[in-house]
Design a protein around this motif. Structure first.
Motif, short mmCIF file in Angstrom:
data_model
loop_
_atom_site.label_atom_id
_atom_site.label_comp_id
_atom_site.label_asym_id
_atom_site.label_seq_id
_atom_site.Cartn_x
_atom_site.Cartn_y
_atom_site.Cartn_z
N UNK A 120 12.17 -20.17 -16.91
CA UNK A 120 12.83 -19.05 -16.23
C UNK A 120 11.78 -18.03 -15.83
N UNK A 121 11.93 -17.47 -14.62
CA UNK A 121 11.10 -16.33 -14.27
C UNK A 121 11.88 -15.35 -13.42
N UNK A 122 11.37 -14.11 -13.37
CA UNK A 122 12.18 -12.99 -12.94
C UNK A 122 12.13 -12.62 -11.47
N UNK A 123 11.84 -13.56 -10.57
CA UNK A 123 11.90 -13.26 -9.14
C UNK A 123 13.31 -12.78 -8.79
N UNK A 124 13.39 -11.80 -7.90
CA UNK A 124 14.70 -11.25 -7.54
C UNK A 124 14.77 -10.92 -6.06
N UNK A 125 15.96 -10.55 -5.62
CA UNK A 125 16.19 -10.33 -4.20
C UNK A 125 15.31 -9.27 -3.58
#
Length: 221
Positions: A120-125
């Motif tokens: 899991x990694x925290x890339x976001x919109x």
């Protein structure tokens, strides 16, 4: 058997939320951080403190030897950190060449070693405008290749892909998280600067919820 995930944990606001979301969903979590020659280690120190306090297995991988092939970013080279919002073209100087492909590849190797089903990694919109390696096309292709790169398939997941910073904060508030345990500022001074893109976005997220950020700032943009 409890499912296991490797969470790429920088110590910042998004990965802090992601780490605790994984635990709240019942996963066994292995936290993985990287020292890739970034301007400071304040985030890494925050990550280590959280994992120690909560007894989360945590590895910090030193890949500073790769800095020569990841140069040219204001986060890793002697280039001034731009101020302003992530939507501004100047923020492209914060792109670290191929960073997420490198980190996800290493995290996938660790997932195989740890018996984890996913990274899991925290890339976001909010990342999409500036960072090519945080966009859905990149995530989809990394997921596809990591499922076939080893005998054990490993999924690459970005649970916050469709969320902005304010919505991520909302998820963390539901979990009762303490964001004083995170560090977001691109500068590693005693206080957060309040003017770099990372600080601006964080402050906007708290303002959207009518809350004051628990971190202290030099100034607000």
């Amino acid at each position: 058997m409890t499912d296991t995930v490797v969470v790429i944990y920088s110590g910042g606001m998004d990965s802090f939320t992601l780490l605790h979301l994984a635990r709240a969903r019942g996963y066994k979590v292995h936290a993985l951080s990287f020292n890739y020659g970034q301007r400071h280690v304040r985030e890494l120190e925050a990550a280590a403190a959280v994992c120690q306090a909560e007894a989360i297995p945590h590895k910090v991988i030193d890949i500073r030897a790769m800095s020569e092939v990841m140069a040219g970013s204001s986060l890793t080279s002697d280039i001034a950190v731009p101020e302003g919002h992530y939507q501004e073209d100047s923020m492209k100087s914060t792109v670290v060449p191929n960073r997420n492909m490198i980190l996800l590849s290493l995290a996938t190797g660790y997932a195989v070693t740890a018996g984890a089903q996913a990274v899991w990694f925290g890339a976001h919109g909010g990342d999409h405008a500036i960072y090519p390696d945080c966009r859905p096309e990149f995530i989809g292709k990394m997921d596809a290749v990591c499922r076939v790169a080893n005998y054990q398939p490993v999924a690459v997941e970005a649970p916050f892909m469709a969320l902005d910073k304010g919505e991520i904060l909302g998820e963390g508030l539901k979990l009762g998280l303490d964001y004083s345990q995170t560090w977001t500022c691109y500068n590693g001074r005693e206080l957060s600067c309040g003017r770099c893109g990372s600080c601006v976005e964080r402050l906007e997220a708290f303002a959207a919820h009518g809350l004051k950020d628990p971190l202290a700032y030099e100034s607000h943009a």
